[in-house]
Design a protein around this motif. Structure first.
Motif, PDB file in Angstrom:
ATOM      1  N   ILE A 236       0.986  -1.189   0.311  1.00 28.38           N
ATOM      2  CA  ILE A 236      -0.131  -0.102  -0.037  1.00 28.38           C
ATOM      3  C   ILE A 236       0.912   1.243   0.050  1.00 28.38           C
ATOM      4  CG2 ILE A 236      -1.765   1.349   1.453  1.00 28.38           C
ATOM      5  CD1 ILE A 236      -2.734  -1.328   2.396  1.00 28.38           C
ATOM      6  N   PRO A 237       0.630   2.174  -0.965  1.00 26.84           N
ATOM      7  CA  PRO A 237       1.530   3.525  -0.864  1.00 26.84           C
ATOM      8  C   PRO A 237       0.871   4.292   0.065  1.00 26.84           C
ATOM      9  CG  PRO A 237      -0.125   3.479  -2.868  1.00 26.84           C
ATOM     10  CD  PRO A 237      -0.347   2.184  -2.016  1.00 26.84           C
ATOM     11  N   SER A 238       1.574   5.514   0.190  1.00 25.09           N
ATOM     12  CA  SER A 238       1.289   6.576   1.110  1.00 25.09           C
ATOM     13  C   SER A 238       0.150   7.566   0.360  1.00 25.09           C
ATOM     14  CB  SER A 238       2.336   7.349   1.358  1.00 25.09           C
ATOM     15  OG  SER A 238       2.023   8.256   2.282  1.00 25.09           O
ATOM     16  N   VAL A 239      -1.007   6.783   0.296  1.00 25.36           N
ATOM     17  CA  VAL A 239      -2.203   7.673   0.013  1.00 25.36           C
ATOM     18  C   VAL A 239      -3.290   7.777   0.918  1.00 25.36           C
ATOM     19  CG1 VAL A 239      -2.048   7.373  -2.378  1.00 25.36           C
ATOM     20  CG2 VAL A 239      -3.309   5.735  -0.924  1.00 25.36           C
ATOM     21  N   PRO A 240      -3.988   8.815   1.210  1.00 26.91           N
ATOM     22  CA  PRO A 240      -4.031   9.979   0.224  1.00 26.91           C
ATOM     23  C   PRO A 240      -3.084  10.989   0.530  1.00 26.91           C
ATOM     24  CG  PRO A 240      -5.911  10.392   1.909  1.00 26.91           C
ATOM     25  CD  PRO A 240      -5.137   8.926   2.073  1.00 26.91           C
ATOM     26  N   ILE A 241      -2.357  10.807   1.725  1.00 28.08           N
ATOM     27  CA  ILE A 241      -1.533  12.115   2.101  1.00 28.08           C
ATOM     28  C   ILE A 241      -0.154  11.686   1.494  1.00 28.08           C
ATOM     29  CG2 ILE A 241      -0.629  13.321   3.993  1.00 28.08           C
ATOM     30  CD1 ILE A 241      -2.699  12.446   5.731  1.00 28.08           C
ATOM     31  N   VAL A 242       0.368  12.046   0.322  1.00 27.78           N
ATOM     32  CA  VAL A 242       1.471  11.556  -0.367  1.00 27.78           C
ATOM     33  C   VAL A 242       2.588  11.919   0.217  1.00 27.78           C
ATOM     34  CG1 VAL A 242       0.271  10.835  -2.421  1.00 27.78           C
ATOM     35  CG2 VAL A 242       0.997  12.967  -2.118  1.00 27.78           C
ATOM     36  N   SER A 243       2.416  13.239   0.754  1.00 27.16           N
ATOM     37  CA  SER A 243       3.644  14.112   1.394  1.00 27.16           C
ATOM     38  C   SER A 243       4.173  13.280   2.447  1.00 27.16           C
ATOM     39  CB  SER A 243       3.415  15.560   1.739  1.00 27.16           C
ATOM     40  OG  SER A 243       2.218  15.397   2.719  1.00 27.16           O
ATOM     41  N   ARG A 244       3.784  12.518   3.031  1.00 31.60           N
ATOM     42  CA  ARG A 244       4.248  11.657   4.196  1.00 31.60           C
ATOM     43  C   ARG A 244       5.035  10.607   3.927  1.00 31.60           C
ATOM     44  NH1 ARG A 244      -1.071  10.344   7.730  1.00 31.60           N
ATOM     45  NH2 ARG A 244      -1.370  12.516   8.678  1.00 31.60           N
ATOM     46  N   GLU A 245       5.314  10.089   2.459  1.00 32.88           N
ATOM     47  CA  GLU A 245       5.911   9.197   2.110  1.00 32.88           C
ATOM     48  C   GLU A 245       6.296   7.963   2.844  1.00 32.88           C
ATOM     49  OE1 GLU A 245       9.830  10.828   0.370  1.00 32.88           O
ATOM     50  OE2 GLU A 245       8.519  11.620  -1.378  1.00 32.88           O
ATOM     51  N   GLU A 246       5.098   7.493   3.509  1.00 36.22           N
ATOM     52  CA  GLU A 246       5.076   6.294   4.310  1.00 36.22           C
ATOM     53  C   GLU A 246       4.457   5.191   3.371  1.00 36.22           C
ATOM     54  OE1 GLU A 246       4.554   8.277   8.847  1.00 36.22           O
ATOM     55  OE2 GLU A 246       2.557   7.337   7.550  1.00 36.22           O
ATOM     56  N   GLY A 247       4.149   4.185   3.881  1.00 41.09           N
ATOM     57  CA  GLY A 247       3.605   2.992   3.324  1.00 41.09           C
ATOM     58  C   GLY A 247       4.432   1.764   3.075  1.00 41.09           C
ATOM     59  N   THR A 248       3.929   0.707   2.588  1.00 34.49           N
ATOM     60  CA  THR A 248       4.663  -0.609   2.439  1.00 34.49           C
ATOM     61  C   THR A 248       6.086  -0.483   2.044  1.00 34.49           C
ATOM     62  OG1 THR A 248       2.538  -1.486   2.394  1.00 34.49           O
ATOM     63  CG2 THR A 248       4.189  -3.004   2.034  1.00 34.49           C
ATOM     64  N   LEU A 249       7.091  -1.233   2.848  1.00 35.34           N
ATOM     65  CA  LEU A 249       8.426  -1.195   2.007  1.00 35.34           C
ATOM     66  C   LEU A 249       8.617  -2.744   1.395  1.00 35.34           C
ATOM     67  CD1 LEU A 249      10.396   0.296   5.070  1.00 35.34           C
ATOM     68  CD2 LEU A 249       9.670   1.368   3.146  1.00 35.34           C
ATOM     69  N   ILE A 250       9.221  -2.617   0.406  1.00 31.84           N
ATOM     70  CA  ILE A 250       9.515  -3.821  -0.546  1.00 31.84           C
ATOM     71  C   ILE A 250      10.915  -4.101  -0.323  1.00 31.84           C
ATOM     72  CG2 ILE A 250       9.440  -5.162  -2.549  1.00 31.84           C
ATOM     73  CD1 ILE A 250       6.807  -3.226  -2.609  1.00 31.84           C
ATOM     74  N   VAL A 251      11.537  -5.130   0.164  1.00 32.30           N
ATOM     75  CA  VAL A 251      13.123  -5.426   0.133  1.00 32.30           C
ATOM     76  C   VAL A 251      13.112  -6.202  -1.127  1.00 32.30           C
ATOM     77  CG1 VAL A 251      14.950  -6.617   1.135  1.00 32.30           C
ATOM     78  CG2 VAL A 251      13.234  -5.240   2.404  1.00 32.30           C
ATOM     79  N   PRO A 252      13.752  -5.750  -2.320  1.00 33.89           N
ATOM     80  CA  PRO A 252      14.054  -6.635  -3.484  1.00 33.89           C
ATOM     81  C   PRO A 252      15.124  -7.815  -3.372  1.00 33.89           C
ATOM     82  CG  PRO A 252      15.169  -4.605  -3.611  1.00 33.89           C
ATOM     83  CD  PRO A 252      14.612  -4.509  -2.302  1.00 33.89           C
ATOM     84  N   GLY A 253      15.267  -8.773  -3.906  1.00 34.20           N
ATOM     85  CA  GLY A 253      16.296  -9.789  -3.882  1.00 34.20           C
ATOM     86  C   GLY A 253      17.662  -9.070  -4.024  1.00 34.20           C
ATOM     87  N   HIS A 254      17.682  -8.014  -4.607  1.00 35.27           N
ATOM     88  CA  HIS A 254      19.041  -7.241  -4.924  1.00 35.27           C
ATOM     89  C   HIS A 254      18.555  -5.922  -5.106  1.00 35.27           C
ATOM     90  CE1 HIS A 254      21.468 -11.035  -5.266  1.00 35.27           C
ATOM     91  NE2 HIS A 254      20.346 -11.428  -5.980  1.00 35.27           N
TER      92      HIS A 254
END
Ligand SMILES: [Zn+2]
Length: 328
Positions: A236-254
């Motif tokens: 889930i991205p940081s909506v509706p308050i996009v300026s917070r820049e929060e949301g789910t973090l995704i750790v890629p394989g690399h």
């Protein structure tokens, strides 16, 4: 990739560069440990990215890095917590993700006191941590019967699952493990820590390159796109308050820590290239002609390579071969 401002903020308060004697194994690995959440960390520099969750039940580690980095990985975890490692969950059978299994599991302690499971006993490894993966990872790591195994017995998963969604509840949060049956390989798992709101994605998502699709090991372009879609749907991205820049973090394989929008961009890129290859196949072009037509144009500067173990041509070939495999 995170917007620069945000990455800066995370690094500013949480980058614990593990230098010095404790974390330097025989490999001299210089690992970076990032605190992503109050009880969730990421280790970079040990092969594939490693994630680990810490709490009263112990430590749950996703992937174990290369064999050469294993001592440094154990030291890095022990620097953060004195809790025992309980689980190692593997995202695939690749050596840069499972190479440290034996040492990391041995440094831990099983949650179980007796023989609790099917297959190998849970006191295997003298009571070390459990190693959990999709069934196909055990098949790959043990190899065909009658032949020498690609990995030693002590590195093999002690617990496997065949269902699309395996779950556990440890350290006060739900942990969901999604099996992707035909993406990077046939044994990919993505691990979602629901309260921490972090997904460890494994090699279905690699921010440095086009996704590595190992067709010989059951990978496919459509399964790869399905896995990326599952990541998009989980985050889930940081909506509706996009300026917070929060949301789910995704750790890629690399590569770098990402958010949902990064995965959306990556999924779109992979889908566009798949569609171009499919159109060229419909026109009856050979693989060589398709490669010469540069279906990955527009993305090669960021993700492509003409040399190394995973070139742009390798990626196009993997799309071609996995689409050719399908019944027409
Ligand atoms: Zn990898």
């Amino acid at each position: 990739m995170l917007r620069p401002g945000r990455l800066h903020a995370i690094v500013a308060f949480a980058l614990l560069t593990v230098g010095g004697s404790a974390a330097q194994g025989a490999s001299g690995a210089n690992l970076e440990v990032l605190q992503l959440r109050p009880n969730f960390y990421m280790i970079a520099g040990a092969g594939g990215n490693i994630g680990f969750q810490v709490g009263v039940d112990g430590v749950v580690v996703v992937d174990s890095g290369t064999t050469a980095s294993a001592d440094a990985v154990v030291a890095a975890i022990k620097k953060v917590t004195t809790q025992p490692i309980r689980y190692v969950i593997n995202t695939s059978a690749d050596a840069d993700h499972v190479g440290g299994n034996a040492k990391v599991a041995k440094a831990g302690q099983t949650l179980f006191t007796g023989n609790g499971g099917v297959g190998l006993a849970t006191n295997f490894l003298g009571g070390g941590a459990s190693i959990l993966s999709a069934e196909q990872v055990l098949t790959r790591m043990s190899g065909p019967s009658g032949k020498p195994s690609p990995f030693p017995l002590e590195a093999w998963p002690t617990e496997t699952f065949g269902e699309p969604r395996k779950y556990m509840y440890l350290n006060g949060e739900g942990i969901e493990i999604f099996h992707e049956p035909a993406a990077h390989t046939d044994g990919d798992a993505m691990v979602f820590f629901r309260r921490s709101d972090v997904v460890v994605a494994g090699d279905v998502f690699d921010t440095r390159t086009f996704p590595v699709i190992d067709v010989a090991k059951g990978g496919s372009i459509d399964g790869e796109i399905a896995a990326l879609q599952k990541l998009v749907d989980t985050a889930i991205p940081s909506v509706p308050i996009v300026s917070r820049e929060e949301g789910t973090l995704i750790v890629p394989g690399h590569g770098r820590i990402c958010d949902q929008l990064d995965v959306v961009d990556y999924r779109d890129m992979v889908t566009i290239i798949r569609d171009r290859v499919r159109d060229l196949m419909k026109q009856g072009l050979t693989l060589e002609q398709i490669q010469a037509a540069s279906p990955a144009r527009g993305y090669t500067r960021r993700y492509g390579s003409d040399t190394g173990s995973w070139t742009t041509n390798n990626f196009v070939e993997a799309i071609y071969r996995s689409m050719n495999k399908k019944p027409q």
